[in-house]
Write a protein that holds these residues in place. Structure first.
Motif, PDB file in Angstrom:
ATOM      1  N   LEU A   1      14.430  89.307  29.932  1.00  0.00           N
ATOM      2  CA  LEU A   1      14.225  87.812  30.259  1.00  0.00           C
ATOM      3  C   LEU A   1      13.105  87.633  30.898  1.00  0.00           C
ATOM      4  N   LEU A   2      12.765  88.259  32.035  1.00  0.00           N
ATOM      5  CA  LEU A   2      11.591  87.688  32.683  1.00  0.00           C
ATOM      6  C   LEU A   2      10.233  88.414  31.938  1.00  0.00           C
TER       7      LEU A   2
ATOM      8  N   LEU B   1       8.596  75.386  33.620  1.00  0.00           N
ATOM      9  CA  LEU B   1       9.802  75.608  33.992  1.00  0.00           C
ATOM     10  C   LEU B   1      10.207  76.285  35.433  1.00  0.00           C
ATOM     11  N   ILE B   2      11.176  75.712  36.090  1.00  0.00           N
ATOM     12  CA  ILE B   2      11.628  76.193  37.414  1.00  0.00           C
ATOM     13  C   ILE B   2      12.962  76.940  37.088  1.00  0.00           C
ATOM     14  N   LEU B   3      13.016  78.270  37.843  1.00  0.00           N
ATOM     15  CA  LEU B   3      14.231  78.769  37.778  1.00  0.00           C
ATOM     16  C   LEU B   3      14.601  79.084  39.040  1.00  0.00           C
ATOM     17  N   ASP B   4      16.012  78.762  39.254  1.00  0.00           N
ATOM     18  CA  ASP B   4      16.572  79.022  40.733  1.00  0.00           C
ATOM     19  C   ASP B   4      17.521  80.209  40.565  1.00  0.00           C
ATOM     20  N   GLU B   5      16.886  81.472  41.129  1.00  0.00           N
ATOM     21  CA  GLU B   5      17.581  82.588  41.157  1.00  0.00           C
ATOM     22  C   GLU B   5      18.162  82.632  39.810  1.00  0.00           C
ATOM     23  N   PRO B   6      17.218  82.913  38.720  1.00  0.00           N
ATOM     24  CA  PRO B   6      17.881  83.037  37.261  1.00  0.00           C
ATOM     25  C   PRO B   6      18.727  84.457  37.204  1.00  0.00           C
ATOM     26  N   THR B   7      18.302  85.643  37.747  1.00  0.00           N
ATOM     27  CA  THR B   7      18.777  86.921  37.285  1.00  0.00           C
ATOM     28  C   THR B   7      19.955  87.516  38.295  1.00  0.00           C
ATOM     29  N   SER B   8      20.434  86.517  39.350  1.00  0.00           N
ATOM     30  CA  SER B   8      21.360  86.837  40.054  1.00  0.00           C
ATOM     31  C   SER B   8      22.675  87.577  39.289  1.00  0.00           C
ATOM     32  N   VAL B   9      23.054  86.888  37.897  1.00  0.00           N
ATOM     33  CA  VAL B   9      24.068  87.096  37.270  1.00  0.00           C
ATOM     34  C   VAL B   9      23.941  87.733  35.900  1.00  0.00           C
ATOM     35  N   LEU B  10      22.453  88.372  35.998  1.00  0.00           N
ATOM     36  CA  LEU B  10      22.295  89.232  34.663  1.00  0.00           C
ATOM     37  C   LEU B  10      22.173  90.559  35.158  1.00  0.00           C
ATOM     38  N   THR B  11      22.364  91.486  34.010  1.00  0.00           N
ATOM     39  CA  THR B  11      22.198  93.188  34.544  1.00  0.00           C
ATOM     40  C   THR B  11      20.638  93.465  34.439  1.00  0.00           C
TER      41      THR B  11
ATOM     42  N   LYS C   1      22.143  82.554  30.414  1.00  0.00           N
ATOM     43  CA  LYS C   1      21.252  82.657  29.311  1.00  0.00           C
ATOM     44  C   LYS C   1      21.256  81.332  28.528  1.00  0.00           C
ATOM     45  N   LEU C   2      22.453  80.834  28.215  1.00  0.00           N
ATOM     46  CA  LEU C   2      22.437  79.551  27.613  1.00  0.00           C
ATOM     47  C   LEU C   2      21.593  78.512  28.205  1.00  0.00           C
ATOM     48  N   GLU C   3      21.774  78.447  29.644  1.00  0.00           N
ATOM     49  CA  GLU C   3      20.730  77.618  30.454  1.00  0.00           C
ATOM     50  C   GLU C   3      19.471  77.705  30.095  1.00  0.00           C
ATOM     51  N   ILE C   4      18.926  78.945  30.081  1.00  0.00           N
ATOM     52  CA  ILE C   4      17.182  79.182  29.961  1.00  0.00           C
ATOM     53  C   ILE C   4      16.968  79.092  28.341  1.00  0.00           C
ATOM     54  N   LEU C   5      18.035  79.330  27.595  1.00  0.00           N
ATOM     55  CA  LEU C   5      17.732  78.745  26.065  1.00  0.00           C
ATOM     56  C   LEU C   5      17.432  77.314  25.786  1.00  0.00           C
ATOM     57  N   LYS C   6      18.483  76.947  26.606  1.00  0.00           N
ATOM     58  CA  LYS C   6      18.278  75.322  26.557  1.00  0.00           C
ATOM     59  C   LYS C   6      17.090  74.528  27.045  1.00  0.00           C
ATOM     60  N   GLN C   7      16.376  75.244  27.948  1.00  0.00           N
ATOM     61  CA  GLN C   7      15.206  74.856  28.562  1.00  0.00           C
ATOM     62  C   GLN C   7      13.998  75.077  27.551  1.00  0.00           C
TER      63      GLN C   7
END
Ligand SMILES: Nc1ncnc2c1ncn2[C@@H]1O[C@H](COP(=O)(O)OP(=O)(O)OP(=O)(O)O)[C@@H](O)[C@H]1O
Ligand SMILES: [Mg+2]
Lengths: 309, 509
Positions: B186-187, B169-179, B155-161
């Motif tokens: 987020l999406l 914005l490119i996201l490499d498997e952004p949700t694997s660690v989210l519920t 989440k912090l990483e996406i906030l940062k971007q």
């Protein structure tokens, strides 16, 4: 003992305080230099060589020009060059910074001995000190509080470095590079350049530490001028957890330990004081054992450091 | 510039004929994809298909061997990530992201295009707080990143971007660690941003559900080639899957036998401080019988990492301990060998691999000092080690250039498969896995789950710690919920109710 004069009881702590300030200055500069270098992710074990080279260059330049400060400048310059050499060599592929550091340490000492031969006899000007003890009658107090300008500069530098790491762009960039070169690359920071500059700057500080040795205390150039301060400073940085302000505290502690032997000797204790000359080394070993732990990694160690990877 | 508000609108990006070679490995072969401005574009493909490599070329992280990048209507030269940033491109990487020893706030400020020479932290903090207020989610900003759990870091990483004002914005498997809830939120936010024309998103994912729910367009890579692009509205899961895997078939599920035996793994009176040192993990009693899968559900950062570290021997507990088959167990190589405990920790590249050693060596970590019949050996048998590695790589379908390549050069999913291959061979009494399907493509997910069931059916006690509730519901015989460092809920498979479990996960029973 009843016959002992009163001032001698005060003598030991006073002499130790003065000694701590005097002896700690080279520790302080070298450890700040090493701290800066390691924060950028590189180890420079060659700072011992840089220290000796700085001592020689500083003494030589001060003698030739007649100005102690020009001597300090020359020592810083020599340190920068030596640091830069380390930085450039470490950039090459498959080069290990620890091995390079040891090689450069030997090279630095060798160069200093080689070019320093003509300067063993002549007398160069000393660095000025500020007599903070002017108010006192007692000569012990006056000697103890005679503080060299470089020590004060070192204290200011420690605080400045801590502030730099926390609140400036340069400081944060150095920390990024030292902690994760992948993240730094993703951020578009040129890691090699940052490391090179940090290593060169660290070398400059070690060079200044060397100039202090030859231009103030002990205050002459000879081949036995350093007793391993450059190497102990590396241990000191680890003990200080890569924090410049704690480097200051640790340098004072080491300086105090180093001053123990001479202080005892100065108040007339003649037996066994030799043992106390070993105090800084015993302290180094003791602190490293006490502060390391088999269960957790060193807290605060920069992630890119080859000793912590 | 302080980011978000300054963003001037979504960008379109087109890759033309991009090829990428690592030595003699062809990772990308003439890939051309156009991502329209203001769309959410999904990139699908099997593990090792070249997705991460492709987006790293867009970002200038790799210098592509051939091809051009067109941003807007201009061809640009992305020499390095800095050049990509200057064009408004930003990326959340799959493996390495934030600087571990810096706090969230420091990470965000230092990543800015122009950082003031002297940083006024008071003003920056206030600005950050204002920015975070406009976001649909938040993350701790004052703690060093290394103390955050994977979900918080993401989440912090996406906030940062977003803070950096990226327009593509490119996201490499952004949700694997989210519920699932967090992922949807987020999406959803990102899609709203693309709709309003402020942002273009290119997202790599393995979850077809997310593609059909949120993406507008989808492109598929297979073995380094672009095999197609289409509107999501026109495609169903079946056709997307077929594009991804081509002619191969997906392994069918494994039946579950039911012969539950004695207690294999027991954790008793465990107490250990958590990563921050402020809270405590307390597990009074947790037991797993052989032939049973016990699933621990929970939102990341609620003590699962610490529990896993205790079980793998990475962390010494303050008190309490582990028993295997009734005997006290302190994780060590000898004890692992004697008892047959196997582990797959989270972030396997960091926690279960030596990333600079070769794949073959990593696969041999459990066995290199034993002969085939279990006696100790002194000299390594390198040829045997290599041939065993080739055999495992074939059986577990690990795609690597060769078994001699360093572990770090494997794609995310293949690292996961390699560790699974190592841990799932040999006699297993107790299997402890955390997020085993993290970053795997759907075919691999089916395969791994069926392998875990096979291990269970063969009589091993399996402890499954997962942030993916669907996975727990599918695999576990008994379900526990972990929240705030404690086990707060237990239910059998038969009477599991996702809604009740979800409430316990969120700490609102
Ligand atoms: N630095 C490297 N050196 C050698 N080969 C590499 C390197 N990086 C990637 N590869 C190879 O390129 C291929 C594509 O890898 P990539 O990481 O792009 O896959 P991916 O599609 O992202 O897979 P996943 O879904 O598992 O993350 C893989 O076969 C991988 O082994
Ligand atoms: Mg990938």
């Amino acid at each position: 003992m009843a016959s002992m004069p009163d001032v001698d009881l005060w003598g030991v702590p006073l002499a130790m305080l003065g000694g701590a300030i005097r002896v700690s200055t080279p520790f302080l500069f070298v450890s700040l230099g090493e701290c800066l270098t390691e924060r950028a992710g590189r180890v420079n074990l060659g700072l011992e060589g840089t220290l000796v080279l700085g001592a020689m260059t500083g003494y030589g330049a001060a003698y030739e020009t007649g100005s102690a400060w020009l001597g300090v400048g020359a020592a810083a310059l020599a340190g920068t060059l030596f640091g830069a050499v380390h930085g450039v060599v470490c950039r090459l592929p498959r080069v290990n910074d620890i091995a390079t550091g040891i090689a450069l340490m030997l090279l630095g000492i060798g160069l200093a001995f080689f070019f320093g031969k003509p300067y063993i006899q002549p007398v160069a000007p000393d660095l000025p000190a500020i007599p903070f003890g002017w108010w006192s009658e007692s000569p012990q107090v006056r000697t103890a509080l005679n503080v060299n300008v470089l020590f004060l500069a070192g204290c200011a530098l420690a605080v400045a470095l801590a502030w730099m790491f926390r609140a400036t762009r340069i400081g944060l960039t150095i920390r990024v590079v030292g902690d994760s070169s992948d993240a730094a690359r993703a951020m578009g920071v040129r890691t090699h350049t940052v490391r090179l500059l940090a290593t060169a700057a660290g070398g400059a500080l070690a060079g200044v530490g060397g100039a202090y040795l030859s231009l103030y205390y002990p205050g002459s150039w000879n081949e036995g001028i350093s007793s391993g301060q450059g190497l102990m400073a590396v241990a000191l940085v680890i003990f200080a957890r890569w924090n410049p302000v704690r480097c200051l505290g640790a340098a004072l502690l080491f300086g105090g330990a180093g001053a123990l032997g001479p202080a005892l000797q100065s108040v007339g204790i003649t037996q066994g004081y030799h043992l106390f000359y070993a105090a800084p080394y015993v302290l180094t070993l003791g602190l490293l054992v006490a502060t390391s732990s088999p269960t957790r990694a060193l807290a605060g160690a920069p992630g890119e450091l080859s000793i912590s990877r | 510039m302080t980011g978000f508000a300054a963003a001037a609108g979504a960008l379109s990006v087109e890759a033309v004929g991009v090829s990428m070679r690592f030595g003699d490995v062809v990772a990308l072969d003439d890939v051309s994809v156009r991502v329209e401005a203001g769309t959410m574009h999904a990139l699908l493909g099997e593990n090792g298909a070249g997705k991460s490599t492709f987006v790293k070329c867009l970002m200038g992280f790799h210098r592509m061997t051939a091809g051009q990048i067109v941003v807007g209507s201009r061809e640009v030269d992305v020499r390095d990530p800095r050049a990509a940033h200057a064009h408004g491109l930003g990326m959340v990487y799959q493996h390495f992201t934030l600087v571990p020893s810096l706090s969230g706030a420091e990470n965000m400020v230092i990543s800015r295009e122009r950082v003031p020479t002297v940083i006024d932290w008071q003003a920056e903090r206030a600005a950050l707080a204002r920015f975070v207020d406009t976001m649909p989610f938040t993350a701790p900003l004052d703690v060093p990143v290394q103390r955050l759990a994977a979900g918080e870091r993401q989440k912090l990483e996406i906030l940062k971007q977003l803070y950096l004002g990226r327009r593509f914005l490119i996201l490499d498997e952004p949700t694997s660690v989210l519920t699932p809830g967090e992922a949807d939120e987020l999406l959803g936010t990102l899609r709203d941003l693309t709709r309003s024309g402020r942002l273009t998103v290119l997202m790599i994912t393995h979850k077809l559900r997310e593609v059909s729910a949120f993406a507008h367009v989808v492109s598929v890579l297979r073995q380094g080639r672009h095999v197609g692009t289409g509107r999501v509205a026109d495609l169903d899961h079946g056709s997307m899957a077929a594009m991804m895997i081509g002619e191969k078939t997906v392994r069918a599920g494994t039946e579950r036998g039911n012969a539950v035996g004695s207690v294999g793994l027991r954790v008793q009176d465990l107490r250990t401080p958590d990563r921050t040192g402020r809270k405590e993990i307390v597990i009074d009693s947790l037991s797993v019988r052989s032939g049973e899968i016990v699933g621990i559900a929970g939102i990341s950062g609620n003590g699962q990492t610490e529990l896993m570290e205790v079980l793998t021997g990475q962390r010494r507990p303050q008190s309490g301990g582990i028993r295997i088959d009734g005997r006290s167990y302190v994780p060590s190589r000898a004890a692992v060998h004697a008892t047959g405990v196997r582990c797959l920790p989270e972030e396997p590249l960091r926690n279960a691999c030596a990333s600079r050693m070769s794949l073959a060596e990593n696969l041999a970590f459990r066995t290199f000092d034993r002969t085939v019949d279990g006696r100790r050996r002194f000299w390594l048998d390198r040829p045997a080690l290599r041939s065993r590695a080739r055999d495992l790589a074939a059986r577990f379908r690990i795609h690597a250039a060769s078994v001699e390549h360093p572990m770090a050069s494997l794609s995310g999913g293949n690292v996961q498969r390699a560790v699974l291959a190592r841990e799932l061979t040999g006699t297993i009494r107790v299997l402890i896995v955390a997020n085993p399907c993290f970053g795997l493509d759907f075919a691999a997910v089916a395969e791994v789950r069926s392998r875990i069931l096979t291990v269970r059916n063969s009589g091993a006690a399996v402890l499954l710690i997962s942030e993916d509730l669907d996975e727990i519901l599918e695999l576990a015989d008994r379900i526990l919920v972990m929240s705030e460092g404690r086990i707060v809920h237990e239910t059998a498979r038969a009477c599991a109710d996702a809604a009740v479990i979800g409430r316990h996960m969120a700490g609102r029973p």
